[in-house]
Design an enzyme around this catalytic site. Structure first.
Site, PDB file in Angstrom:
ATOM      1  N   ASP A   1     -12.897  -1.635   7.053  1.00 47.01           N
ATOM      2  CA  ASP A   1     -12.603  -1.098   8.382  1.00 47.01           C
ATOM      3  C   ASP A   1     -11.535  -0.008   8.295  1.00 47.01           C
ATOM      4  O   ASP A   1     -10.515  -0.054   8.973  1.00 47.01           O
ATOM      5  CB  ASP A   1     -12.139  -2.219   9.319  1.00 47.01           C
ATOM      6  CG  ASP A   1     -11.993  -1.737  10.763  1.00 47.01           C
ATOM      7  OD1 ASP A   1     -12.580  -0.690  11.103  1.00 47.01           O
ATOM      8  OD2 ASP A   1     -11.287  -2.404  11.537  1.00 47.01           O
TER       9      ASP A   1
ATOM     10  N   LYS B   1       1.566 -10.361  13.316  1.00 42.78           N
ATOM     11  CA  LYS B   1       0.300 -10.237  14.038  1.00 42.78           C
ATOM     12  C   LYS B   1      -0.182 -11.623  14.421  1.00 42.78           C
ATOM     13  O   LYS B   1      -0.314 -12.514  13.570  1.00 42.78           O
ATOM     14  CB  LYS B   1      -0.736  -9.523  13.161  1.00 42.78           C
ATOM     15  CG  LYS B   1      -2.088  -9.353  13.828  1.00 42.78           C
ATOM     16  CD  LYS B   1      -2.941  -8.306  13.112  1.00 42.78           C
ATOM     17  CE  LYS B   1      -2.466  -6.909  13.394  1.00 42.78           C
ATOM     18  NZ  LYS B   1      -3.431  -5.870  12.986  1.00 42.78           N
TER      19      LYS B   1
ATOM     20  N   ALA C   1       2.200  -4.094  20.306  1.00 46.80           N
ATOM     21  CA  ALA C   1       0.864  -3.488  20.239  1.00 46.80           C
ATOM     22  C   ALA C   1      -0.164  -4.593  20.441  1.00 46.80           C
ATOM     23  O   ALA C   1       0.114  -5.772  20.259  1.00 46.80           O
ATOM     24  CB  ALA C   1       0.644  -2.793  18.903  1.00 46.80           C
TER      25      ALA C   1
ATOM     26  N   GLY D   1      -4.672  -5.344  20.187  1.00 51.36           N
ATOM     27  CA  GLY D   1      -6.004  -4.880  19.828  1.00 51.36           C
ATOM     28  C   GLY D   1      -7.035  -5.932  20.187  1.00 51.36           C
ATOM     29  O   GLY D   1      -6.721  -6.956  20.794  1.00 51.36           O
ATOM     30  N   GLY D   2      -8.278  -5.666  19.802  1.00 51.86           N
ATOM     31  CA  GLY D   2      -9.333  -6.598  20.140  1.00 51.86           C
ATOM     32  C   GLY D   2      -9.254  -7.912  19.395  1.00 51.86           C
ATOM     33  O   GLY D   2      -9.843  -8.904  19.821  1.00 51.86           O
ATOM     34  N   MET D   3      -8.516  -7.938  18.307  1.00 54.90           N
ATOM     35  CA  MET D   3      -8.455  -9.133  17.485  1.00 54.90           C
ATOM     36  C   MET D   3      -7.116  -9.851  17.548  1.00 54.90           C
ATOM     37  O   MET D   3      -7.044 -11.068  17.389  1.00 54.90           O
ATOM     38  CB  MET D   3      -8.754  -8.768  16.033  1.00 54.90           C
ATOM     39  CG  MET D   3      -8.829  -9.948  15.110  1.00 54.90           C
ATOM     40  SD  MET D   3      -9.204  -9.377  13.445  1.00 54.90           S
ATOM     41  CE  MET D   3      -9.271 -10.938  12.587  1.00 54.90           C
ATOM     42  N   ALA D   4      -6.034  -9.116  17.766  1.00 52.25           N
ATOM     43  CA  ALA D   4      -4.707  -9.726  17.700  1.00 52.25           C
ATOM     44  C   ALA D   4      -3.702  -8.881  18.467  1.00 52.25           C
ATOM     45  O   ALA D   4      -3.961  -7.733  18.830  1.00 52.25           O
ATOM     46  CB  ALA D   4      -4.272  -9.866  16.246  1.00 52.25           C
TER      47      ALA D   4
END
Length: 471
Positions: free
Chosen positions: A153, A47, A22, A24-27
């Site tokens: 979040d 992560k 997977a 995402g914008g961060m990791a």
């Protein structure tokens, strides 16, 4: 080493990092394997922060601090943080691996079908989320002091629904660091804004557990209606809707919702934190009262149906990793078992072997023989071990043997064969300490001869028997 150039990467000898599952914008999230002794291994999720975050010292320091606090949260509805690793300019967060899918992907899978999530499944998922949030809000440090953790979040992306039917909140400790970063891309920021409470945007009041309750109420509204609550093309429009737009009750879109659900959702979405539920647990209990809940098995079946392709691909990848690692596990286990066997194997010794060691003879030396082929006893030097009796010796021993009742009486007065522990380095070379039948018969004959012989000859040894040190 770059992960683009390798399929796996060892982290401090404790973990191996494998393929990405997977992003995402961060990791990015990878399949990982925790390694231990005796072939122990366990699949984990790792992560890996993107480079722009990992290279910011202030961000990394704050991230590590928050992640350590998040590791204090232990609850079935929270994905456990197992470890945090910072090495070679990279930062990794090790979490328990859950077979399941994020709530955001499960909701997207419904769109092409033109379906809405079952209200029983939706209620069961959100009750789990609320209980997980409450556990985090109540977490304490080693001294029992409240940590005042706030997720900041709560969104469908940070809710993982397992095939076991359990919903879990993840990424505690990350959100706080991310909201303080200046590297968030515009698209990511807009997605975060849609689940932010008014106090997060204005800074007029302190962010606390009620901030997470507001965000959880947004998610509840969306899973019930199948629509986005605060959706717009621009950030400014999203901000305006959160601050001032009137919120419609979910029953406007789903008329058959149970009575009381509108009031519950709108209370959680109150713009004034004082008008919301005081705790996430309070909201969860009320939700359980007004909504029927699906059983974990029903939720798990729904996850299997909605995410069948991604789950199958992930399971196949894990099977490949485990097959490739199996030889290593077998070899490691064999080496450890061999070591334990060498340390703990107990071997018996013969009494005659002990006699030889007491005289200074080494276990590998050969006994000296006299002219008749019998073991000799020199006046000096190492003493040899006696050979087994010859046929003539056995015959003589049988002729001179006393009646059986006398043998039993005499033998009962003698000490039993000794089993003595020797130094560890001799364990593998020492012979057995159990006397053979021939040796016992010879000992009885010696004893009988001594007891029946005249006093002047008591100390002599029958010529047929080899000299032997009495026991």
């Amino acid at each position: 080493m770059s992960l683009d150039d390798a399929l796996e990467w060892s982290l401090g000898g404790r973990y191996t990092l494998h393929g990405e599952i997977a992003a995402g914008g961060m990791a990015t999230v990878h399949i990982g394997r925790q390694r231990g002794t005796a072939g122990f291994s366990k699949m984990v999720a790792i992560k890996r922060l993107h480079a722009q975050y990992a290279k910011d010292p202030d961000f990394v320091a704050m991230f590590l601090d928050e992640a350590r606090l998040a590791a204090r949260v232990h609850h079935p509805n929270v994905v456990s943080t197992l470890d945090v690793i910072s090495t070679d300019g990279e930062v990794f967060l090790v979490m328990e691996y859950i077979r399941g899918e994020s709530l955001s992907k499960l909701l997207r899978a419904l769109v092409p079908r033109g379906e809405r999530m079952s209200i029983k499944v939706a209620a069961a998922i959100m009750v789990g989320v609320l209980h997980g949030l409450h556990a985090a809000h109540e977490a304490t440090n080693e001294k029992g002091e409240k940590l005042d953790l706030v997720h900041r979040d709560v969104s469908p992306q940070n809710v993982l629904v397992g095939t076991d039917g359990i919903a879990r909140v993840l990424d505690f400790g990350i959100a706080k660091a991310e909201t303080r970063s200046y590297h968030t891309r515009d698209g990511d920021l807009k997605g975060k804004l849609a689940y932010m409470a008014p106090e997060q945007l204005t800074g007029e009041t302190t962010v606390d557990r009620r901030t997470d309750i507001f965000a959880a109420s947004i998610v509840l509204w969306e899973v019930l209606t199948g629509k986005r609550l605060f959706d717009a093309d621009y950030q400014s429009a999203v901000l305006a809707r959160i601050k001032s737009t009137s919120i419609e009750p979910p029953s406007n879109y789903v008329p058959d919702l149970p009575k009381g659900i509108d009031e519950l959702v709108l209370k959680g979405l109150a713009r004034d934190p004082a008008n919301r539920f005081a705790t996430a647990r309070e909201m969860a209990i009320q939700l359980e009262m007004v909504m029927p809940l699906a059983t974990p098995s029903k939720v798990g079946e729904w996850v299997e149906e909605m995410a069948s392709e991604s789950l199958a691909a992930r399971s196949s990848r894990i099977a490949e990793i485990e097959r490739g690692l199996a030889p290593d596990v077998v070899q490691e286990s064999k080496e450890i078992l061999d070591e334990l066997k060498g340390k703990h194997t107990a071997i018996e010794r013969r009494s005659s072997y002990l006699d030889g060691r007491e005289a200074g003879r080494t276990p590998t030396s050969k006994p000296a023989l006299d002219s008749k082929g019998r073991a000799s006893t020199p006046d000096a030097g190492p003493r040899s071990l006696p050979l087994p009796p010859s046929e003539s010796e056995k015959k003589a021993a049988r002729v001179s043997a006393p009646p059986s009742d006398e043998i039993e009486k005499s033998a009962s007065k003698q000490p039993a064969a000794r089993i003595v522990d020797l130094p560890q380095d001799d364990l593998m070379t020492a012979p057995s300490a159990v006397l053979s039948a021939d040796q016992i018969m010879r000992m009885r004959a010696e004893l009988h001869a001594k007891n029946t012989a005249p006093s002047s000859s008591r100390k002599s040894i029958p010529p047929e028997l080899p000299p032997r040190k009495s026991i």
